[in-house]
Motif scaffolding. Structure first.
Motif, PDB file in Angstrom:
ATOM      1  N   TRP A   1      -6.401  54.849 -52.513  1.00 45.11           N
ATOM      2  CA  TRP A   1      -7.358  53.951 -51.859  1.00 45.11           C
ATOM      3  C   TRP A   1      -8.307  53.410 -52.924  1.00 45.11           C
ATOM      4  O   TRP A   1      -9.321  54.022 -53.225  1.00 45.11           O
ATOM      5  CB  TRP A   1      -8.106  54.642 -50.716  1.00 45.11           C
ATOM      6  N   ASN A   2      -7.900  52.280 -53.489  1.00 46.15           N
ATOM      7  CA  ASN A   2      -8.555  51.513 -54.565  1.00 46.15           C
ATOM      8  C   ASN A   2      -7.847  51.735 -55.907  1.00 46.15           C
ATOM      9  O   ASN A   2      -7.083  52.684 -56.075  1.00 46.15           O
ATOM     10  CB  ASN A   2     -10.062  51.782 -54.708  1.00 46.15           C
ATOM     11  N   VAL A   3      -8.119  50.792 -56.814  1.00 40.14           N
ATOM     12  CA  VAL A   3      -7.351  50.699 -58.052  1.00 40.14           C
ATOM     13  C   VAL A   3      -7.872  51.649 -59.128  1.00 40.14           C
ATOM     14  O   VAL A   3      -7.108  52.370 -59.761  1.00 40.14           O
ATOM     15  CB  VAL A   3      -7.389  49.234 -58.568  1.00 40.14           C
ATOM     16  N   SER A   4      -9.187  51.642 -59.344  1.00 40.27           N
ATOM     17  CA  SER A   4      -9.761  52.431 -60.433  1.00 40.27           C
ATOM     18  C   SER A   4     -11.211  52.779 -60.093  1.00 40.27           C
ATOM     19  O   SER A   4     -11.778  52.257 -59.131  1.00 40.27           O
ATOM     20  CB  SER A   4      -9.744  51.630 -61.736  1.00 40.27           C
ATOM     21  N   ASP A   5     -11.810  53.613 -60.942  1.00 44.62           N
ATOM     22  CA  ASP A   5     -13.202  54.026 -60.734  1.00 44.62           C
ATOM     23  C   ASP A   5     -14.202  52.873 -60.884  1.00 44.62           C
ATOM     24  O   ASP A   5     -15.393  53.039 -60.639  1.00 44.62           O
ATOM     25  CB  ASP A   5     -13.573  55.150 -61.714  1.00 44.62           C
ATOM     26  N   ARG A   6     -13.714  51.700 -61.277  1.00 43.67           N
ATOM     27  CA  ARG A   6     -14.604  50.538 -61.362  1.00 43.67           C
ATOM     28  C   ARG A   6     -15.224  50.261 -59.992  1.00 43.67           C
ATOM     29  O   ARG A   6     -16.384  49.901 -59.892  1.00 43.67           O
ATOM     30  CB  ARG A   6     -13.769  49.325 -61.813  1.00 43.67           C
ATOM     31  N   SER A   7     -14.423  50.450 -58.958  1.00 46.02           N
ATOM     32  CA  SER A   7     -14.951  50.201 -57.621  1.00 46.02           C
ATOM     33  C   SER A   7     -14.152  50.970 -56.582  1.00 46.02           C
ATOM     34  O   SER A   7     -12.937  50.838 -56.500  1.00 46.02           O
ATOM     35  CB  SER A   7     -14.895  48.691 -57.367  1.00 46.02           C
ATOM     36  N   SER A   8     -14.868  51.795 -55.813  1.00 48.82           N
ATOM     37  CA  SER A   8     -14.227  52.589 -54.761  1.00 48.82           C
ATOM     38  C   SER A   8     -15.115  52.539 -53.529  1.00 48.82           C
ATOM     39  O   SER A   8     -16.348  52.473 -53.650  1.00 48.82           O
ATOM     40  CB  SER A   8     -14.080  54.032 -55.249  1.00 48.82           C
ATOM     41  N   TRP A   9     -14.499  52.608 -52.359  1.00 48.91           N
ATOM     42  CA  TRP A   9     -15.310  52.637 -51.126  1.00 48.91           C
ATOM     43  C   TRP A   9     -16.243  53.840 -51.130  1.00 48.91           C
ATOM     44  O   TRP A   9     -17.288  53.829 -50.496  1.00 48.91           O
ATOM     45  CB  TRP A   9     -14.404  52.648 -49.882  1.00 48.91           C
ATOM     46  N   LEU A  10     -15.903  54.897 -51.920  1.00 50.32           N
ATOM     47  CA  LEU A  10     -16.726  56.100 -51.982  1.00 50.32           C
ATOM     48  C   LEU A  10     -18.002  55.897 -52.803  1.00 50.32           C
ATOM     49  O   LEU A  10     -18.868  56.764 -52.827  1.00 50.32           O
ATOM     50  CB  LEU A  10     -15.907  57.263 -52.553  1.00 50.32           C
ATOM     51  N   ASP A  11     -18.125  54.731 -53.484  1.00 55.11           N
ATOM     52  CA  ASP A  11     -19.367  54.445 -54.208  1.00 55.11           C
ATOM     53  C   ASP A  11     -20.543  54.292 -53.231  1.00 55.11           C
ATOM     54  O   ASP A  11     -21.691  54.352 -53.638  1.00 55.11           O
ATOM     55  CB  ASP A  11     -19.228  53.164 -55.054  1.00 55.11           C
ATOM     56  N   ASN A  12     -20.230  54.065 -51.991  1.00 53.20           N
ATOM     57  CA  ASN A  12     -21.301  53.918 -51.007  1.00 53.20           C
ATOM     58  C   ASN A  12     -21.151  54.802 -49.784  1.00 53.20           C
ATOM     59  O   ASN A  12     -21.914  54.679 -48.842  1.00 53.20           O
ATOM     60  CB  ASN A  12     -21.374  52.469 -50.532  1.00 53.20           C
ATOM     61  N   PHE A  13     -20.143  55.652 -49.792  1.00 57.55           N
ATOM     62  CA  PHE A  13     -19.873  56.458 -48.607  1.00 57.55           C
ATOM     63  C   PHE A  13     -19.537  57.887 -48.997  1.00 57.55           C
ATOM     64  O   PHE A  13     -18.754  58.077 -49.908  1.00 57.55           O
ATOM     65  CB  PHE A  13     -18.705  55.838 -47.816  1.00 57.55           C
TER      66      PHE A  13
END
Ligand code: HAH
Length: 353
Positions: free
Chosen positions: A313-325
């Motif tokens: 669920w997402n490509v890389s640590d650059r951006s993940s839905w978990l950055d806000n959840f």
């Protein structure tokens, strides 16, 4: 004579090592798993507009899921209006490049448009109206991509997390009771009889929820409802699940005679909902994450007969839905590639077998 022979041998050796390195350099995650299962990733259409990111996706993955653009609200914002552009772009890219596509998702309590549940006077619609709208939605979306989307998450997260509740008290449930679940599968099957139809959920290993999901699937299958597979979302962490819990979960769902996919894999570096003092990826988190990923993929490989796909669920640590959840503004590092798309230590473990 001897000298030229030696020279020839060294040139050959050098050439072979250059070729092997080049092959190694091109090899991606999906290639290491070619005898096991497809490896997928959730993307946004914007990823495909950037040539470096789209090349990276093609290198590592052979299956795509739309992170958002196929959900009901984005794709069907008003009763008489569909927004196909993002979904079309993803399906087009996949078709051009020979990647599989998993559809996500047809019936969910979140990211569903308000109009679906209310009439023009703002009153909640009847069960008949809601099922009629759901059928139309499913027929239009599944029908459009028939033959190009091989699997659909038909119902997402219908089971409750509360101990004293079986199904989630969503608007779907309030209006239709539990019938919406079976109907959604029947509609999807009508629209594309070849599509593999999934029930998808999170916390699928938690013993109490697991029993409920098992019960739901057993009931649907006993009633001949076309539920072909279960998606374990796999939003896990460096501490959870343990190997034992994962293995017993897979065994239990597999006993229904259905296929299993890990549909939304990530490994959060946090095991609580607190804001950390520092926002960096610590060496301790790195080590635990490496071990957790190694355990997960070792288990997946052992179960390749029942596991028909693993999607991140997402490509890389650059951006993940978990950055806000679930904690707003907390940066997470849950994937196999870092913020510069470089493989992390966990990646090496996952390909080392
Ligand atoms: C998933 N829910 C959804 O299936 C996906 O569509 C979304 O983009 C992200 C995650 C997971 C979830 C959870 O782990 C805990 C509470 C609510 C939802």
């Amino acid at each position: 004579m001897i000298r030229s022979k030696t020279l020839l041998v060294s040139v050959l050796l050098l050439w072979t090592s250059v070729v092997t390195n080049a092959q190694h350099a091109d090899k991606g995650l999906k290639d290491y798993y070619k005898n096991y299962f497809p490896v997928g990733v959730a993307i946004t259409p914007r990823h495909l507009q950037d040539s470096a990111t789209s090349a990276f996706i093609r290198r590592h993955f052979n299956s795509l899921t739309a992170e958002n653009v196929m959900k009901m609200e984005p794709i069907h914002p008003q009763e008489d209006r569909y927004n196909w552009s993002g979904a079309d772009a993803i399906v087009h890219f996949a078709t051009e490049n020979g990647l599989k596509v998993r559809g996500h998702t047809l019936c969910w309590h979140n990211q569903a448009p308000k109009w679906m549940f209310y009439d023009s006077e703002g009153k909640m619609v009847s069960k008949d109206t809601l099922l009629h709208r759901l059928r139309k939605h499913i027929h239009n979306v599944v029908g459009r991509y028939k033959g190009r989307i091989y699997a659909w998450d038909v119902v997402n997260e219908a089971v409750s997390d509360n101990h004293n509740e079986f199904l989630r008290n969503s608007l779907w449930y309030q209006i239709c009771g539990e019938d919406f679940i079976a109907q959604a599968f029947l509609y999807a099957h009508e629209a594309d009889p070849d599509a593999v139809l999934f029930y998808n959920d999170y916390n699928t290993e938690s013993p109490a929820k697991r029993e409920k999901i098992y019960r739901l699937l057993k009931k649907l299958r006993d009633a001949n409802i076309p539920v072909h597979a279960i998606g374990l979302q796999g939003h896990w962490s460096i501490k959870n699940p343990s190997r034992e819990l994962l293995v017993s979960t897979i065994d239990q769902y597999a006993s229904l005679g259905i296929k299993i996919q890990i549909t939304e894999l990530d490994v959060s570096v946090f095991s609580n909902d607190k804001m950390p003092e520092h926002h960096n990826f610590t060496p301790e988190q790195e080590q635990l994450q490496e071990q957790q990923y190694a355990m997960l993929f070792d288990t997946f490989r052992k179960y390749r007969d029942v596991i028909s796909g693993v999607t991140f669920w997402n490509v890389s640590d650059r951006s993940s839905w978990l950055d806000n959840f679930p904690v707003k503004g907390r940066k997470n590092y849950p994937l196999l590639f870092d913020e510069n798309l470089q493989p992390k230590k966990a990646y090496r473990k996952v390909i080392d077998f």
